[in-house]
Design a protein around this motif. Structure first.
Motif, PDB file in Angstrom:
ATOM      1  N   LYS A  71      38.550  37.717  37.908  1.00 38.11           N
ATOM      2  CA  LYS A  71      38.028  38.848  39.276  1.00 38.11           C
ATOM      3  C   LYS A  71      39.404  38.051  40.390  1.00 38.11           C
ATOM      4  O   LYS A  71      40.937  38.464  40.513  1.00 38.11           O
ATOM      5  CB  LYS A  71      37.579  39.423  39.654  1.00 38.11           C
ATOM      6  N   LYS A  93      42.616  36.978  38.897  1.00 42.20           N
ATOM      7  CA  LYS A  93      43.618  38.517  38.843  1.00 42.20           C
ATOM      8  C   LYS A  93      44.384  38.651  40.316  1.00 42.20           C
ATOM      9  O   LYS A  93      45.480  38.755  40.219  1.00 42.20           O
ATOM     10  CB  LYS A  93      42.730  39.927  38.697  1.00 42.20           C
ATOM     11  N   ASP A 126      44.192  42.110  31.735  1.00 38.79           N
ATOM     12  CA  ASP A 126      42.805  41.792  31.703  1.00 38.79           C
ATOM     13  C   ASP A 126      42.399  41.457  30.555  1.00 38.79           C
ATOM     14  O   ASP A 126      41.901  39.757  30.770  1.00 38.79           O
ATOM     15  CB  ASP A 126      42.068  42.865  32.013  1.00 38.79           C
TER      16      ASP A 126
END
Lengths: 451, 67
Positions: free
Chosen positions: B15, B18, B30
């Motif tokens: 998370k 990214k 992803d």
């Protein structure tokens, strides 16, 4: 009689200059050998047949006219895939530039060798953008170790070492940021020189990390390394003289005694008995390796940023992931690494007050298996791609020249020893290397007959 | 305000990785993130190793290590 191209560069050049053999014969013989083995096993991934034969013909014409074509007359050689070759795209083990742009001219190092009569025959496989120690290339295949096809050749410039070990060419040119010449030289049983930064011209090479990268030769004979260096330096004065009197050898301990595998430990025993009476427990080597890794990640990522943004999918997955991680590094980490590098380079020069040459293993052990590309590092199974250079990386960061030689009593596969000198101490390295060959401690192994 | 050493920094996750890539101008799928994060953690470990070097004074925090 052995095929002509299998001889040393010195012997080939002497024969061509004396008119005993034609450069075209040598060139054709080398090209046939490369094609017989095939790509990528030969180490070559691109062959410049027409260019090479034309060049060889020109060398022969010079001899026929009673003139001297140069000290490398008719010597076939290859270069790693990141050297510019005129009118060719510089692929650097990648697909990124496979369709162009095309190089306007040859890399400076190629120009200098060819001006001395050498003949470029092709470019050699490497890890993509020289980022790795394995020569497992997502686009051009894996170049295996010629001593055991199930094992890694080492990298990044593994094709250059394999081509020399295979005896397709007596010399290759490659480059070394962290061990890219020395690791494959060690694993393939040939000689590899990483000179002092700036010793040779690196114009026209597509370097991942210009602040550390050095162009250097791979060869089977120390005399060939000396000759190539002489030609590449193009008359530049030496930065330091060979010390008077017997060379003073020293053993680097600490980091360089850790993670050494049993076969390497056994092979180094006669080295230590002969040259290891003085030893130094060098500190902060772990920091040097860490700093090298950070500098490479940051500079490599910065260099490739635009291409990564445009099309990350064009990179091999391993290279892409490493470069993208480098883009996320805080500037503070990079600057810390640079400051440490400045500091350790000054301290490293003090090492040579009491010794002229230091000795370490070149790599932890035998070449790892291609199907199981891992080594033990501090008790943890770790990728060979990033860890085979644990003994070469810190030396590069310290700014010290080093040469890797094959150990004579290595067992079933090659193992290499690393000799290290003060900056500008290449001639000292050559004298030390000659002594190890003379004493029977170093010896270049032959490859299996099928090669 | 507290300043953490490099070794005390939190590890990146898919998370946070990214988000940081997006801040850097890269929108990465992803499925690519896992490999990138793995490499980023390796770089963090290297950076933590360099914590031993005090850049400001170029003075070694662990005196006596140099033989």
């Amino acid at each position: 009689m052995a095929e002509l191209h299998r001889q040393s560069a010195v012997d080939i050049a002497n024969a061509v200059r004396a008119g005993r053999v034609q450069a075209v014969e040598i060139c054709a013989s080398a090209l046939a050998h490369i094609e017989r083995i095939g790509s990528p096993d030969s180490g070559f991934i691109k062959i410049f047949r027409e260019r090479a034969l034309l060049r060889a013909e020109a060398v022969d014409k010079i001899v026929q006219a009673g003139l001297d074509p140069g000290r490398l007359a008719g010597v076939p050689f290859g270069v790693a895939d990141h050297f510019d070759v005129a009118l060719q795209p510089t692929t650097a083990g990648s697909r990124l530039s496979a369709e162009g742009p095309f190089a306007h001219r040859d890399a400076k190092a190629i120009m200098l060798l060819e001006a001395a009569g050498a003949v470029l025959v092709g470019r050699q496989n490497m890890d993509e953008f020289t980022y790795g120690f394995v020569t497992v290339n997502a686009h051009y295949g894996t170049t295996p170790n010629p001593h055991d096809k199930d094992r890694l050749a080492g990298g990044a410039c593994g094709g250059s070492a394999v081509a020399v070990a295979n005896e397709t060419v007596p010399i290759s040119l490659a480059s070394d940021i962290n061990g890219s010449i020395r690791i494959p030289a060690a694993l393939c049983g040939v000689i590899g020189l990483a000179p002092t930064y700036g010793d040779f011209p690196n114009e026209g090479t597509q370097s991942l990390v210009e602040s550390l990268d050095v162009v250097g030769p791979v060869a089977r004979q120390i005399d060939d390394v000396v000759l190539v260096r002489d030609v590449l330096r193009d008359g530049a004065p030496e930065r330091s003289a060979v010390p008077r009197g017997p060379l003073r050898f020293g053993r680097l301990k600490g980091w360089f005694d850790q993670n050494v595998e049993d076969p390497m430990r056994a092979a180094m025993k006669p080295v230590w008995e002969e040259f290891g009476r003085v030893s130094l427990d060098l500190k902060h080597v772990d920091l040097a390796r860490a700093a090298a890794s950070l500098i490479i990640a940051a500079e490599g990522a910065n260099l490739h940023r635009a291409s990564l943004v445009h099309d990350p999918g064009i990179y091999g997955a391993t290279t892409r992931d490493r470069l993208l991680a480098g883009l996320l590094m805080p500037a503070d980490d990079y600057l810390q690494a640079i400051r440490f590098q400045t500091w350790i380079r000054t301290r490293a020069q003090q090492l040579f007050e009491h010794c002229d040459v230091f000795i370490t293993p070149a790599a932890p052990g035998f070449a790892p298996l291609i199907e199981d590309p891992f080594i033990e590092f501090d008790g943890v199974r770790t990728p060979a791609r990033s860890h085979l250079g644990i003994y070469t990386q810190p030396i590069s960061l310290m700014g010290l020249p080093s040469i890797v030689l094959p150990l004579a009593h290595s067992g079933p596969l090659p193992l290499g020893v690393q000799l290290i000198a003060a900056p500008g101490g290449e001639q000292t390295l050559f004298e030390a290397a000659s002594l190890l060959f003379k004493n029977g401690i170093a010896s270049v192994p032959g490859v299996p007959e099928s090669q | 305000m507290g300043v953490l050493s490099r070794g005390e920094r939190s590890r990146p996750t898919v998370k946070t990785g990214k988000a940081r890539l997006q801040e850097a101008g890269l929108d990465v799928n992803d499925e690519l993130l896992e490999g990138i994060i793995r490499n980023l953690v390796v770089l963090q470990v290297h950076a933590a190793t360099l914590d031993q070097f005090d850049a400001k004074s170029h003075h070694w925090m662990m005196e006596g290590r140099y033989g």
